[in-house]
Write a protein that holds these residues in place. Structure first.
Motif, PDB file in Angstrom:
ATOM      1  N   CYS A  22       0.862  -1.178   0.000  1.00  0.00           N
ATOM      2  CA  CYS A  22       0.000   0.000   0.000  1.00  0.00           C
ATOM      3  C   CYS A  22       0.894   1.222   0.000  1.00  0.00           C
ATOM      4  CB  CYS A  22      -0.917  -0.006   1.225  1.00  0.00           C
ATOM      5  SG  CYS A  22      -1.877   1.505   1.459  1.00  0.00           S
ATOM      6  N   VAL A  23       0.834   1.977  -1.073  1.00  0.00           N
ATOM      7  CA  VAL A  23       1.639   3.178  -1.221  1.00  0.00           C
ATOM      8  C   VAL A  23       0.772   4.391  -0.927  1.00  0.00           C
ATOM      9  CG1 VAL A  23       3.067   4.544  -2.759  1.00  0.00           C
ATOM     10  CG2 VAL A  23       3.108   2.060  -2.921  1.00  0.00           C
ATOM     11  N   ALA A  24       1.228   5.218  -0.015  1.00  0.00           N
ATOM     12  CA  ALA A  24       0.498   6.405   0.388  1.00  0.00           C
ATOM     13  C   ALA A  24       1.118   7.655  -0.215  1.00  0.00           C
ATOM     14  CB  ALA A  24       0.478   6.529   1.908  1.00  0.00           C
ATOM     15  N   SER A  25       0.271   8.611  -0.534  1.00  0.00           N
ATOM     16  CA  SER A  25       0.727   9.900  -1.021  1.00  0.00           C
ATOM     17  C   SER A  25      -0.200  10.986  -0.500  1.00  0.00           C
ATOM     18  CB  SER A  25       0.791   9.930  -2.553  1.00  0.00           C
ATOM     19  OG  SER A  25      -0.490   9.688  -3.120  1.00  0.00           O
ATOM     20  N   GLY A  26       0.319  12.195  -0.417  1.00  0.00           N
ATOM     21  CA  GLY A  26      -0.492  13.319   0.014  1.00  0.00           C
ATOM     22  C   GLY A  26      -0.636  13.476   1.511  1.00  0.00           C
ATOM     23  N   LEU A  27       0.117  12.731   2.280  1.00  0.00           N
ATOM     24  CA  LEU A  27       0.079  12.835   3.730  1.00  0.00           C
ATOM     25  C   LEU A  27       1.473  12.633   4.297  1.00  0.00           C
ATOM     26  CD1 LEU A  27      -1.468   9.607   5.342  1.00  0.00           C
ATOM     27  CD2 LEU A  27      -0.351   9.696   3.112  1.00  0.00           C
ATOM     28  N   THR A  28       1.656  13.071   5.524  1.00  0.00           N
ATOM     29  CA  THR A  28       2.909  12.822   6.218  1.00  0.00           C
ATOM     30  C   THR A  28       2.848  11.400   6.747  1.00  0.00           C
ATOM     31  OG1 THR A  28       3.068  15.160   6.815  1.00  0.00           O
ATOM     32  CG2 THR A  28       4.468  13.622   8.008  1.00  0.00           C
ATOM     33  N   PHE A  29       3.420  10.497   5.997  1.00  0.00           N
ATOM     34  CA  PHE A  29       3.218   9.073   6.221  1.00  0.00           C
ATOM     35  C   PHE A  29       3.602   8.649   7.627  1.00  0.00           C
ATOM     36  CE2 PHE A  29       4.541   4.569   5.621  1.00  0.00           C
ATOM     37  CZ  PHE A  29       3.314   4.065   5.224  1.00  0.00           C
ATOM     38  N   GLY A  30       4.725   9.152   8.117  1.00  0.00           N
ATOM     39  CA  GLY A  30       5.209   8.761   9.427  1.00  0.00           C
ATOM     40  C   GLY A  30       4.360   9.243  10.583  1.00  0.00           C
ATOM     41  N   SER A  31       3.383  10.084  10.340  1.00  0.00           N
ATOM     42  CA  SER A  31       2.492  10.571  11.385  1.00  0.00           C
ATOM     43  C   SER A  31       1.270   9.686  11.579  1.00  0.00           C
ATOM     44  CB  SER A  31       2.031  11.993  11.069  1.00  0.00           C
ATOM     45  OG  SER A  31       3.128  12.895  11.066  1.00  0.00           O
ATOM     46  N   TYR A  32       1.135   8.641  10.789  1.00  0.00           N
ATOM     47  CA  TYR A  32      -0.030   7.780  10.820  1.00  0.00           C
ATOM     48  C   TYR A  32       0.339   6.352  11.174  1.00  0.00           C
ATOM     49  CZ  TYR A  32      -2.612  11.454   8.405  1.00  0.00           C
ATOM     50  OH  TYR A  32      -3.216  12.638   8.065  1.00  0.00           O
ATOM     51  N   THR A  33      -0.476   5.751  12.029  1.00  0.00           N
ATOM     52  CA  THR A  33      -0.439   4.309  12.105  1.00  0.00           C
ATOM     53  C   THR A  33      -1.155   3.769  10.869  1.00  0.00           C
ATOM     54  OG1 THR A  33      -2.427   4.313  13.487  1.00  0.00           O
ATOM     55  CG2 THR A  33      -0.304   4.190  14.608  1.00  0.00           C
ATOM     56  N   MET A  34      -0.705   2.620  10.409  1.00  0.00           N
ATOM     57  CA  MET A  34      -1.248   2.035   9.196  1.00  0.00           C
ATOM     58  C   MET A  34      -1.754   0.635   9.486  1.00  0.00           C
ATOM     59  SD  MET A  34      -0.787   4.425   6.953  1.00  0.00           S
ATOM     60  CE  MET A  34      -1.246   3.485   5.498  1.00  0.00           C
ATOM     61  N   ALA A  49      -4.436  -6.400  10.635  1.00  0.00           N
ATOM     62  CA  ALA A  49      -3.196  -6.059  11.321  1.00  0.00           C
ATOM     63  C   ALA A  49      -2.947  -4.566  11.211  1.00  0.00           C
ATOM     64  CB  ALA A  49      -2.003  -6.824  10.735  1.00  0.00           C
ATOM     65  N   ALA A  50      -2.186  -4.030  12.158  1.00  0.00           N
ATOM     66  CA  ALA A  50      -1.765  -2.638  12.122  1.00  0.00           C
ATOM     67  C   ALA A  50      -0.317  -2.543  12.556  1.00  0.00           C
ATOM     68  CB  ALA A  50      -2.648  -1.769  13.012  1.00  0.00           C
ATOM     69  N   VAL A  51       0.305  -1.435  12.219  1.00  0.00           N
ATOM     70  CA  VAL A  51       1.701  -1.199  12.558  1.00  0.00           C
ATOM     71  C   VAL A  51       1.861   0.234  13.046  1.00  0.00           C
ATOM     72  CG1 VAL A  51       2.291  -0.607  10.163  1.00  0.00           C
ATOM     73  CG2 VAL A  51       4.089  -1.378  11.732  1.00  0.00           C
ATOM     74  N   SER A  52       2.708   0.414  14.047  1.00  0.00           N
ATOM     75  CA  SER A  52       2.913   1.726  14.628  1.00  0.00           C
ATOM     76  C   SER A  52       3.600   2.667  13.655  1.00  0.00           C
ATOM     77  CB  SER A  52       3.734   1.605  15.913  1.00  0.00           C
ATOM     78  OG  SER A  52       5.027   1.095  15.644  1.00  0.00           O
ATOM     79  N   ARG A  53       3.640   3.923  14.031  1.00  0.00           N
ATOM     80  CA  ARG A  53       4.146   4.947  13.125  1.00  0.00           C
ATOM     81  C   ARG A  53       5.576   4.723  12.671  1.00  0.00           C
ATOM     82  NH1 ARG A  53       2.553   9.983  16.799  1.00  0.00           N
ATOM     83  NH2 ARG A  53       3.145   8.369  18.330  1.00  0.00           N
ATOM     84  N   SER A  54       6.402   4.265  13.572  1.00  0.00           N
ATOM     85  CA  SER A  54       7.797   4.016  13.237  1.00  0.00           C
ATOM     86  C   SER A  54       8.050   2.604  12.741  1.00  0.00           C
ATOM     87  CB  SER A  54       8.681   4.287  14.445  1.00  0.00           C
ATOM     88  OG  SER A  54       8.421   3.357  15.485  1.00  0.00           O
ATOM     89  N   GLY A  55       7.050   1.744  12.853  1.00  0.00           N
ATOM     90  CA  GLY A  55       7.202   0.362  12.450  1.00  0.00           C
ATOM     91  C   GLY A  55       7.712  -0.555  13.535  1.00  0.00           C
ATOM     92  N   GLY A  56       7.920  -0.026  14.727  1.00  0.00           N
ATOM     93  CA  GLY A  56       8.513  -0.820  15.781  1.00  0.00           C
ATOM     94  C   GLY A  56       7.570  -1.773  16.484  1.00  0.00           C
ATOM     95  N   PHE A  57       6.276  -1.566  16.332  1.00  0.00           N
ATOM     96  CA  PHE A  57       5.283  -2.413  16.977  1.00  0.00           C
ATOM     97  C   PHE A  57       4.249  -2.835  15.957  1.00  0.00           C
ATOM     98  CE2 PHE A  57       7.051   0.265  20.244  1.00  0.00           C
ATOM     99  CZ  PHE A  57       7.263  -0.612  21.301  1.00  0.00           C
ATOM    100  N   THR A  58       3.834  -4.077  16.057  1.00  0.00           N
ATOM    101  CA  THR A  58       2.789  -4.593  15.187  1.00  0.00           C
ATOM    102  C   THR A  58       1.644  -5.148  16.012  1.00  0.00           C
ATOM    103  OG1 THR A  58       3.840  -6.766  14.995  1.00  0.00           O
ATOM    104  CG2 THR A  58       4.416  -5.097  13.355  1.00  0.00           C
ATOM    105  N   TYR A  59       0.463  -5.141  15.420  1.00  0.00           N
ATOM    106  CA  TYR A  59      -0.761  -5.524  16.119  1.00  0.00           C
ATOM    107  C   TYR A  59      -1.582  -6.429  15.212  1.00  0.00           C
ATOM    108  CZ  TYR A  59       0.827  -1.417  18.640  1.00  0.00           C
ATOM    109  OH  TYR A  59       1.594  -0.499  19.336  1.00  0.00           O
ATOM    110  N   PRO A  60      -1.218  -7.690  15.157  1.00  0.00           N
ATOM    111  CA  PRO A  60      -1.959  -8.614  14.288  1.00  0.00           C
ATOM    112  C   PRO A  60      -3.219  -9.144  14.948  1.00  0.00           C
ATOM    113  CG  PRO A  60      -0.160  -9.772  15.329  1.00  0.00           C
ATOM    114  CD  PRO A  60      -0.051  -8.343  15.780  1.00  0.00           C
ATOM    115  N   ALA A  61      -4.222  -9.384  14.149  1.00  0.00           N
ATOM    116  CA  ALA A  61      -5.418 -10.047  14.641  1.00  0.00           C
ATOM    117  C   ALA A  61      -5.108 -11.507  14.928  1.00  0.00           C
ATOM    118  CB  ALA A  61      -6.538  -9.946  13.611  1.00  0.00           C
TER     119      ALA A  61
END
Length: 129
Positions: A22-34, A49-61
């Motif tokens: 998933c490629v994002a554009s038009g936003l400050t990507f690092g300010s968002y959890t994805m 699943a989700a991942v923290s802003r820096s990528g250091g934490f993941t949250y899988p279902a």
């Protein structure tokens, strides 16, 4: 203008693998959890699943823990979902989403699209038996 564009979906046999991007554009990507959601016909949207802003934490279902891995590359404005050991029940449209949360655990309780800020159009994943 914010855009989230998914790719990498397709048809795969049971036990196979796919990697969604998933490629994002038009936003400050690092300010968002994805994160990723999926939805099969006639069923409600399901958190994957989700991942923290820096990528250091993941949250899988729980349904995908141990099989799917979420990651992100902020230099590329991209979030990934590596899907291994795929099963027919994984068949769904997979959606990428962005949220302005300080952490990722809140994603487990997301039920409505408007709880998150941005959504992609989705990519179809079909797992054949």
């Amino acid at each position: 203008q914010v855009q989230l564009v998914e790719s990498g979906g397709g048809l795969v046999q049971t036990g196979g693998s796919l990697r969604l991007s998933c490629v994002a554009s038009g936003l400050t990507f690092g300010s968002y959890t994805m994160g990723w959601f999926r939805q099969a016909p006639g069923k409600e949207r399901e958190f994957v699943a989700a991942v923290s802003r820096s990528g250091g934490f993941t949250y899988p279902a729980n349904s995908v823990k141990g099989r799917f891995t979420i990651s992100r590359d902020n230099a590329k404005n991209t979030v990934y979902l590596q899907m291994n050991s795929l099963k027919p029940e994984d068949t769904a449209v997979y959606y990428c989403a962005a949220g302005r949360f300080s952490g990722g655990s809140v994603w487990y309780g997301v039920k409505r699209r408007d709880e998150l800020d941005y959504w992609g159009q989705g990519t179809q994943v079909t797992v054949s038996s």
